[in-house]
Design a protein around this motif. Structure first.
Motif, PDB file in Angstrom:
ATOM      1  N   LEU A 125      -2.502 104.525 129.933  1.00 56.35           N
ATOM      2  CA  LEU A 125      -3.362 103.301 129.979  1.00 56.35           C
ATOM      3  C   LEU A 125      -3.513 102.616 128.529  1.00 56.35           C
ATOM      4  O   LEU A 125      -3.495 103.432 127.573  1.00 56.35           O
ATOM      5  CB  LEU A 125      -4.848 104.046 130.302  1.00 56.35           C
ATOM      6  N   SER A 126      -3.553 101.294 128.733  1.00 59.11           N
ATOM      7  CA  SER A 126      -3.818 100.659 127.472  1.00 59.11           C
ATOM      8  C   SER A 126      -5.236  99.670 127.658  1.00 59.11           C
ATOM      9  O   SER A 126      -5.189  99.330 129.022  1.00 59.11           O
ATOM     10  CB  SER A 126      -2.656  99.752 127.198  1.00 59.11           C
ATOM     11  N   ILE A 127      -5.607  99.335 126.941  1.00 59.99           N
ATOM     12  CA  ILE A 127      -6.786  98.153 127.126  1.00 59.99           C
ATOM     13  C   ILE A 127      -6.278  97.054 126.240  1.00 59.99           C
ATOM     14  O   ILE A 127      -5.909  97.000 125.292  1.00 59.99           O
ATOM     15  CB  ILE A 127      -8.240  98.836 126.620  1.00 59.99           C
ATOM     16  N   MET A 128      -6.644  96.033 127.291  1.00 59.50           N
ATOM     17  CA  MET A 128      -6.128  94.496 126.458  1.00 59.50           C
ATOM     18  C   MET A 128      -7.414  93.774 126.737  1.00 59.50           C
ATOM     19  O   MET A 128      -7.774  93.525 127.960  1.00 59.50           O
ATOM     20  CB  MET A 128      -4.667  93.988 127.387  1.00 59.50           C
ATOM     21  N   TYR A 129      -7.738  93.170 125.715  1.00 57.41           N
ATOM     22  CA  TYR A 129      -9.019  92.214 125.835  1.00 57.41           C
ATOM     23  C   TYR A 129      -8.412  90.889 125.739  1.00 57.41           C
ATOM     24  O   TYR A 129      -7.613  90.168 124.922  1.00 57.41           O
ATOM     25  CB  TYR A 129      -9.946  92.317 124.340  1.00 57.41           C
ATOM     26  N   PRO A 130      -9.179  89.928 126.573  1.00 50.52           N
ATOM     27  CA  PRO A 130      -8.486  88.404 126.763  1.00 50.52           C
ATOM     28  C   PRO A 130      -9.323  87.495 125.738  1.00 50.52           C
ATOM     29  O   PRO A 130     -10.372  87.917 125.232  1.00 50.52           O
ATOM     30  CB  PRO A 130      -9.018  88.158 128.185  1.00 50.52           C
ATOM     31  N   MET A 131      -8.948  86.346 125.876  1.00 52.06           N
ATOM     32  CA  MET A 131      -9.619  85.012 125.086  1.00 52.06           C
ATOM     33  C   MET A 131     -10.199  85.375 123.488  1.00 52.06           C
ATOM     34  O   MET A 131     -11.267  84.920 123.319  1.00 52.06           O
ATOM     35  CB  MET A 131     -10.598  84.549 125.986  1.00 52.06           C
ATOM     36  N   ILE A 132      -9.537  86.108 122.960  1.00 48.95           N
ATOM     37  CA  ILE A 132      -9.790  86.357 121.413  1.00 48.95           C
ATOM     38  C   ILE A 132      -9.464  85.297 120.646  1.00 48.95           C
ATOM     39  O   ILE A 132      -8.473  84.619 120.890  1.00 48.95           O
ATOM     40  CB  ILE A 132      -9.122  87.610 121.044  1.00 48.95           C
TER      41      ILE A 132
ATOM     42  N   GLU B  85     -14.676  89.084 116.451  1.00 50.37           N
ATOM     43  CA  GLU B  85     -14.432  89.708 118.113  1.00 50.37           C
ATOM     44  C   GLU B  85     -13.966  90.978 118.006  1.00 50.37           C
ATOM     45  O   GLU B  85     -14.321  91.759 118.631  1.00 50.37           O
ATOM     46  CB  GLU B  85     -13.870  88.597 118.876  1.00 50.37           C
ATOM     47  N   ILE B  86     -12.786  91.185 117.488  1.00 53.06           N
ATOM     48  CA  ILE B  86     -12.302  92.565 117.137  1.00 53.06           C
ATOM     49  C   ILE B  86     -13.004  93.546 116.803  1.00 53.06           C
ATOM     50  O   ILE B  86     -13.123  94.550 117.104  1.00 53.06           O
ATOM     51  CB  ILE B  86     -10.817  92.455 116.710  1.00 53.06           C
ATOM     52  N   ARG B  87     -13.475  93.170 115.561  1.00 52.01           N
ATOM     53  CA  ARG B  87     -14.639  94.090 114.773  1.00 52.01           C
ATOM     54  C   ARG B  87     -15.653  94.541 115.905  1.00 52.01           C
ATOM     55  O   ARG B  87     -16.094  95.708 115.929  1.00 52.01           O
ATOM     56  CB  ARG B  87     -15.107  93.676 113.592  1.00 52.01           C
ATOM     57  N   GLU B  88     -16.104  93.529 116.473  1.00 50.13           N
ATOM     58  CA  GLU B  88     -17.269  93.682 117.551  1.00 50.13           C
ATOM     59  C   GLU B  88     -16.787  94.875 118.569  1.00 50.13           C
ATOM     60  O   GLU B  88     -17.701  95.624 119.192  1.00 50.13           O
ATOM     61  CB  GLU B  88     -17.921  92.458 117.943  1.00 50.13           C
ATOM     62  N   LEU B  89     -15.643  94.429 119.103  1.00 46.29           N
ATOM     63  CA  LEU B  89     -15.148  95.234 120.245  1.00 46.29           C
ATOM     64  C   LEU B  89     -14.806  96.852 119.564  1.00 46.29           C
ATOM     65  O   LEU B  89     -15.259  97.677 120.566  1.00 46.29           O
ATOM     66  CB  LEU B  89     -13.779  94.530 120.516  1.00 46.29           C
ATOM     67  N   ARG B  90     -14.389  97.107 118.573  1.00 48.51           N
ATOM     68  CA  ARG B  90     -14.129  98.231 117.714  1.00 48.51           C
ATOM     69  C   ARG B  90     -15.589  98.960 117.683  1.00 48.51           C
ATOM     70  O   ARG B  90     -15.596 100.152 117.999  1.00 48.51           O
ATOM     71  CB  ARG B  90     -13.712  98.120 116.218  1.00 48.51           C
ATOM     72  N   CYS B  91     -16.762  98.250 117.323  1.00 50.24           N
ATOM     73  CA  CYS B  91     -18.106  98.943 117.394  1.00 50.24           C
ATOM     74  C   CYS B  91     -18.413  99.223 118.842  1.00 50.24           C
ATOM     75  O   CYS B  91     -18.953 100.355 118.782  1.00 50.24           O
ATOM     76  CB  CYS B  91     -18.876  97.895 116.952  1.00 50.24           C
TER      77      CYS B  91
ATOM     78  N   ILE C 130      -6.524 105.723 122.975  1.00 49.94           N
ATOM     79  CA  ILE C 130      -6.089 104.481 124.088  1.00 49.94           C
ATOM     80  C   ILE C 130      -5.693 103.579 123.074  1.00 49.94           C
ATOM     81  O   ILE C 130      -6.439 102.876 122.454  1.00 49.94           O
ATOM     82  CB  ILE C 130      -6.977 104.344 125.254  1.00 49.94           C
ATOM     83  N   PRO C 131      -4.263 102.894 123.539  1.00 48.89           N
ATOM     84  CA  PRO C 131      -3.770 101.580 122.828  1.00 48.89           C
ATOM     85  C   PRO C 131      -4.496 100.463 123.242  1.00 48.89           C
ATOM     86  O   PRO C 131      -4.926 100.375 124.267  1.00 48.89           O
ATOM     87  CB  PRO C 131      -2.423 101.645 123.013  1.00 48.89           C
ATOM     88  N   THR C 132      -5.241  99.722 122.277  1.00 43.59           N
ATOM     89  CA  THR C 132      -5.997  98.485 122.453  1.00 43.59           C
ATOM     90  C   THR C 132      -5.011  97.528 121.956  1.00 43.59           C
ATOM     91  O   THR C 132      -4.599  97.452 120.727  1.00 43.59           O
ATOM     92  CB  THR C 132      -7.110  98.645 121.883  1.00 43.59           C
ATOM     93  N   GLY C 133      -5.109  96.225 122.700  1.00 43.87           N
ATOM     94  CA  GLY C 133      -4.421  95.185 122.361  1.00 43.87           C
ATOM     95  C   GLY C 133      -5.211  93.653 122.965  1.00 43.87           C
ATOM     96  O   GLY C 133      -6.371  94.016 123.559  1.00 43.87           O
ATOM     97  N   ILE C 134      -4.533  92.880 122.516  1.00 44.95           N
ATOM     98  CA  ILE C 134      -5.241  91.544 122.736  1.00 44.95           C
ATOM     99  C   ILE C 134      -4.199  90.283 123.661  1.00 44.95           C
ATOM    100  O   ILE C 134      -3.161  90.549 123.234  1.00 44.95           O
ATOM    101  CB  ILE C 134      -6.110  90.775 121.824  1.00 44.95           C
ATOM    102  N   MET C 135      -4.805  89.607 124.215  1.00 47.75           N
ATOM    103  CA  MET C 135      -4.343  88.426 124.827  1.00 47.75           C
ATOM    104  C   MET C 135      -4.236  87.260 123.926  1.00 47.75           C
ATOM    105  O   MET C 135      -5.157  87.000 123.121  1.00 47.75           O
ATOM    106  CB  MET C 135      -4.810  88.144 126.021  1.00 47.75           C
ATOM    107  N   ILE C 136      -3.083  86.669 123.512  1.00 47.15           N
ATOM    108  CA  ILE C 136      -3.066  85.585 122.703  1.00 47.15           C
ATOM    109  C   ILE C 136      -2.840  84.723 123.704  1.00 47.15           C
ATOM    110  O   ILE C 136      -1.763  84.218 124.464  1.00 47.15           O
ATOM    111  CB  ILE C 136      -1.667  85.514 121.890  1.00 47.15           C
ATOM    112  N   GLU C 137      -4.304  83.846 123.785  1.00 46.35           N
ATOM    113  CA  GLU C 137      -4.108  82.675 124.936  1.00 46.35           C
ATOM    114  C   GLU C 137      -4.840  81.347 124.462  1.00 46.35           C
ATOM    115  O   GLU C 137      -4.706  80.495 124.864  1.00 46.35           O
ATOM    116  CB  GLU C 137      -5.230  83.142 126.038  1.00 46.35           C
TER     117      GLU C 137
ATOM    118  N   GLY D 101      -2.964  93.131 112.415  1.00 50.03           N
ATOM    119  CA  GLY D 101      -3.462  94.445 111.822  1.00 50.03           C
ATOM    120  C   GLY D 101      -4.562  95.002 112.249  1.00 50.03           C
ATOM    121  O   GLY D 101      -4.906  96.425 111.982  1.00 50.03           O
ATOM    122  N   LEU D 102      -5.109  94.790 113.387  1.00 50.88           N
ATOM    123  CA  LEU D 102      -6.414  95.078 113.848  1.00 50.88           C
ATOM    124  C   LEU D 102      -6.370  95.554 115.223  1.00 50.88           C
ATOM    125  O   LEU D 102      -7.093  96.328 115.755  1.00 50.88           O
ATOM    126  CB  LEU D 102      -7.646  94.179 113.936  1.00 50.88           C
TER     127      LEU D 102
END
Length: 168
Positions: A13-20, A25-31, A51-58, A71-72
């Motif tokens: 499983l990986s987690i991917m956050y949208p609309m960053i 926002e990444i720091r808040e998600l890490r918290c 779990i690997p965590t990534g972001i959408m570049i949109e 780096g985050l």
């Protein structure tokens, strides 16, 4: 997040956050991730910690600061439909202006190059999804640019594989 961390015990499983749009926002998600993990520990519920965590570049904002974002997180995925729409300031679903929606626009392509370079400098992978990933005219360009993964619809997999084979 609780459900994702718990589900991680049963498969890959990986987690991917949208609309960053910012590093904040990444720091808040890490918290939030840390809080959820602490809750699960307190409650004695088993979960997968790493779990690997990534972001959408949109958004153009994310593309421009991709060097800072890389780096985050553990990976990037470029959502080309939204990135194109927001970069060109055009509603792709509005018939009055959708003729200006151009996935081959140099600004969009330069942003993808920038994101790919930032990802690789940070040692993470970059995937591309959306209309551009399905566009066989761009396959060779993606490979030359260094994109690691093309995420396409099931119907596009075999034609994409043939396009890649034909490049040799």
């Amino acid at each position: 997040l609780r459900a994702l961390y718990r589900a991680g015990m049963y498969g890959r499983l990986s987690i991917m956050y949208p609309m960053i749009t910012s590093t904040q926002e990444i720091r808040e998600l890490r918290c939030m991730e840390k809080e959820v993990k602490e809750e699960l520990v307190r409650e004695g519920i088993p979960f997968k910690e790493d779990i690997p965590t990534g972001i959408m570049i949109e958004t153009p904002a994310a593309a421009v600061i991709s060097d800072e974002l890389a780096g985050l997180v553990d990976f990037f995925s470029v959502g080309t439909n939204d990135l194109t729409q927001y970069t060109l300031a055009v509603d792709r679903q509005n018939p009055k202006v959708n003729s200006y929606y151009n996935t081959h626009h140099p600004a969009v392509m330069r942003m993808i190059e920038m994101v790919t370079r930032s990802a690789h400098e940070a040692g993470i992978q970059v995937a591309v999804s959306g209309d551009m990933a399905d566009d066989s005219e761009l396959t060779e360009w993606f490979i030359r640019t260094g994109v690691d993964i093309l995420s396409v619809s099931a119907a596009s997999i075999l034609p994409l594989r043939q396009t890649v084979r034909d490049l040799d």
